[in-house]
Structure formats: structure tokens, C-alpha cells
Design a protein around this motif. Structure first.
Motif, mmCIF file in Angstrom:
data_model
loop_
_atom_site.group_PDB
_atom_site.id
_atom_site.type_symbol
_atom_site.label_atom_id
_atom_site.label_comp_id
_atom_site.label_asym_id
_atom_site.label_seq_id
_atom_site.Cartn_x
_atom_site.Cartn_y
_atom_site.Cartn_z
ATOM 1 N N GLY A 18 0.713 -1.132 -0.164
ATOM 2 C CA GLY A 18 -0.109 0.028 -0.011
ATOM 3 C C GLY A 18 1.039 1.192 -0.110
ATOM 4 O O GLY A 18 0.450 2.270 -0.782
ATOM 5 N N GLY A 24 -3.163 1.529 -0.783
ATOM 6 C CA GLY A 24 -3.967 1.616 0.560
ATOM 7 C C GLY A 24 -3.992 0.154 1.334
ATOM 8 O O GLY A 24 -4.345 0.070 2.369
ATOM 9 N N VAL A 52 -6.567 0.770 5.953
ATOM 10 C CA VAL A 52 -6.410 2.023 4.962
ATOM 11 C C VAL A 52 -5.808 3.327 5.796
ATOM 12 O O VAL A 52 -4.826 4.078 5.393
ATOM 13 C CB VAL A 52 -7.567 2.377 4.000
ATOM 14 C CG1 VAL A 52 -7.303 3.885 3.386
ATOM 15 C CG2 VAL A 52 -7.796 1.176 2.934
ATOM 16 N N SER A 169 -13.720 3.745 -3.153
ATOM 17 C CA SER A 169 -13.247 3.539 -2.062
ATOM 18 C C SER A 169 -14.285 3.014 -0.979
ATOM 19 O O SER A 169 -14.123 1.998 -0.025
ATOM 20 C CB SER A 169 -12.345 4.752 -1.514
ATOM 21 O OG SER A 169 -12.155 4.694 -0.115
ATOM 22 N N GLY A 175 -9.571 1.897 -0.342
ATOM 23 C CA GLY A 175 -8.918 3.163 -0.204
ATOM 24 C C GLY A 175 -8.819 3.915 -1.610
ATOM 25 O O GLY A 175 -8.408 5.182 -1.440
ATOM 26 N N ALA A 207 -11.221 7.178 3.718
ATOM 27 C CA ALA A 207 -11.520 5.841 4.311
ATOM 28 C C ALA A 207 -12.399 6.284 5.426
ATOM 29 O O ALA A 207 -13.343 5.539 6.057
ATOM 30 C CB ALA A 207 -10.434 5.079 4.711
#
Length: 276
Positions: A18, A24, A52, A169, A175, A207
Motif C-alpha cells: 500500500g 492503501g 487504509v 473506496s 482506499g 477511508a
């Protein structure tokens, strides 16, 4: 106990990926939970959204300190992603888990296809009198000890793409980092490392907006979230240090291979109704 350890190690890998790519971590967490541990899709999405937030917190500080993140561009685009995230989270509660799995795989596969298109690592000059100049969507980033200037392009299309990224998301719990990087790299012509680091800065806020809705529906389970969150924070810290000395081309190849494998696997299981 062994399952918690495996989940913890998987979360470290998710956090590493991520922070290196701006995704993420959800692209690994959701398949790990749903296919590896049999966790219901909506619970996995809730845990992923919390991870995230951890990824963003773990990596964003280092990136801002090193001068890669453009906070002004990030805050401007958050207006779009936050609105989209709320809408996506509301829609998620109405969809079948297998439908979400197929959408998840499709978005990731689309991301790979777009990312593999040959393109230079952008470094656009500022255009006098442009919308980007008025909004101050430009900056500098360090490259081998030298500060390089850049400016955004195509701000309006990029803003609209960010609304879609925010919706994905909230719907998928990823994310929206993949789509954010594509919007900033492909559409707004920002340097790749600026795109990934600014995405890491943004994904936490996006998030939080959708995680509140999942929490209200009772879909965030502490026993699942705890090892995921701790592992992701550790992985994102390691990833933030690795990015500083890594090469952009290698990041993109690694990104493409991992996401292709996961997207095909998720698509197969969604079609075969393996999710619950």
C-alpha cells in the motif's frame, strides 16, 4: 492463534504494498480475509478501511517530511473523494457480496491495463494564467539531491475522476489509491512518486468518511481489525522507507504483477459465488 499470526503477517505485506504504490493495502487484505479466512465481504471491507487509515498514517508522515507529498493538491482533491466515499459506502450496503467481488476485480484489472500503457514519468512546467496556477496546484520534489519543479494539468477531469475514486473506496474498501494514482499520474500529469505519496496522504481521510457508515451498520469487528491494523502500520512504515531509494519503473512492474494475480482470483471467486 496461528490464524491471527498469519493475518498479521498478511497485513504487514498489505501495508508494504500500500505504501509503495499508493493503493492503501486493501487489495491484499480483502482477498486474504474473504478467501483465506472466510470472512463475510462487508466485514472484510470494514477491516480494510481501518487498515487504509493505518497505511495513510504510517506512510504519510515520512513522505511529507521528505518533501514528496503535495498537501495542497491532496486537500483540494479530497473534496471530491470524500463525497464519493460516502455515496459508495451507502451503495455497498445494498449490493450482493459476489457482485462487490466482481466489481473489485474489474476495477483492479482496469487499473493494471491503464498503468501498463507506456508513458513518461511526468514533470510538467507551470502554465501562466492557468487554473492550476490560480489554485496553486504545483510544487517541487527531491530527485537525487536536486529539487525539481512540476505542475498539475487537466484539473477538472482529474477532480471528476477523484469523485469516482472516492465512490470505489467506499464501495470496495480499497482506499481508492489505485484510481487516485491513475488520476494524478495519467490525467493530471504529476510525477509518479508525487502521485503515490499524495495518494497515501489522501486515502486516510477518504477511508474515515466511509468507515463511519460501516461502523454504524455494525460491520467493523474489533477481533478482525486489530491484527490487520497493527500489521498494516508496520508494513507501511517499511514501505515508506523503501520508496525513498526505489526506482519508479520497478514499482510499476511490481504493482502490475501483484494486482493482475489478485484481480483474476477475485473475479473467479465472484463468478462462482464464493463470497458471503
Amino acid at each position: 492463534m496461528s490464524e491471527i499470526i498469519i493475518l498479521f503477517l498478511g497485513a504487514i505485506s498489505a501495508g508494504l504494498l500500500g505504501s509503495l504504490t499508493g493503493l492503501g493495502g486493501g487489495v491484499i487484505i480483502i482477498p486474504l480475509l474473504t478467501l483465506g479466512f472466510g470472512v463475510p465481504m462487508h466485514y472484510a471491507i470494514g477491516a480494510s478501511l481501518i487498515s487504509v487509515i493505518g497505511t495513510s498514517s504510517g506512510a504519510a508522515v515520512a513522505f511529507v517530511k521528505e518533501g514528496f507529498t503535495n498537501m495542497r493538491i491532496g486537500m483540494f482533491l479530497e473534496i471530491a473523494t470524500t463525497a464519493g466515499a460516502i455515496a459508495g459506502a451507502l451503495v455497498s450496503g445494498m449490493l450482493n457480496p459476489n457482485t462487490i467481488g466482481i466489481i473489485f476485480a474489474s476495477i483492479l484489472l482496469l487499473t493494471v491495463i491503464l498503468n501498463l500503457k507506456g508513458k513518461p514519468d511526468h514533470q510538467q512546467p507551470l502554465v501562466k494564467g492557468s487554473l492550476e496556477e490560480k489554485l496553486k496546484l504545483y510544487g517541487t520534489f527531491p530527485d537525487k539531491g536536486v529539487l525539481k519543479n512540476y505542475s498539475a494539468r487537466n484539473t477538472v477531469p482529474g477532480f471528476l475522476m477523484m469523485m469516482f475514486a472516492g465512490a470505489m473506496s467506499g464501495l470496495l474498501g480499497i482506499g481508492s489509491g489505485a484510481l487516485k494514482v491513475l488520476a494524478m499520474d495519467n490525467m493530471m500529469k504529476l510525477p509518479f512518486k508525487v502521485s503515490t505519496t499524495t495518494s497515501n496522504f489522501m486515502i486516510g481521510v477518504t477511508a474515515v468518511a466511509s468507515a463511519l457508515i460501516y461502523f454504524q451498520r455494525g460491520e467493523i469487528i474489533p477481533v478482525i481489525v486489530a491484527p490487520v491494523l497493527i500489521g498494516v502500520v508496520i508494513g507501511s512504515f517499511i514501505g515508506s522507507k523503501t520508496l525513498m531509494v526505489s526506482k519508479t519503473k520497478k514499482l510499476k512492474v511490481f504493482f502490475a504483477i501483484v494486482i493482475t494475480i489478485l484481480s483474476i482470483y477475485m473475479m473467479y471467486n465472484g463468478i462462482n459465488k464464493s463470497f458471503r
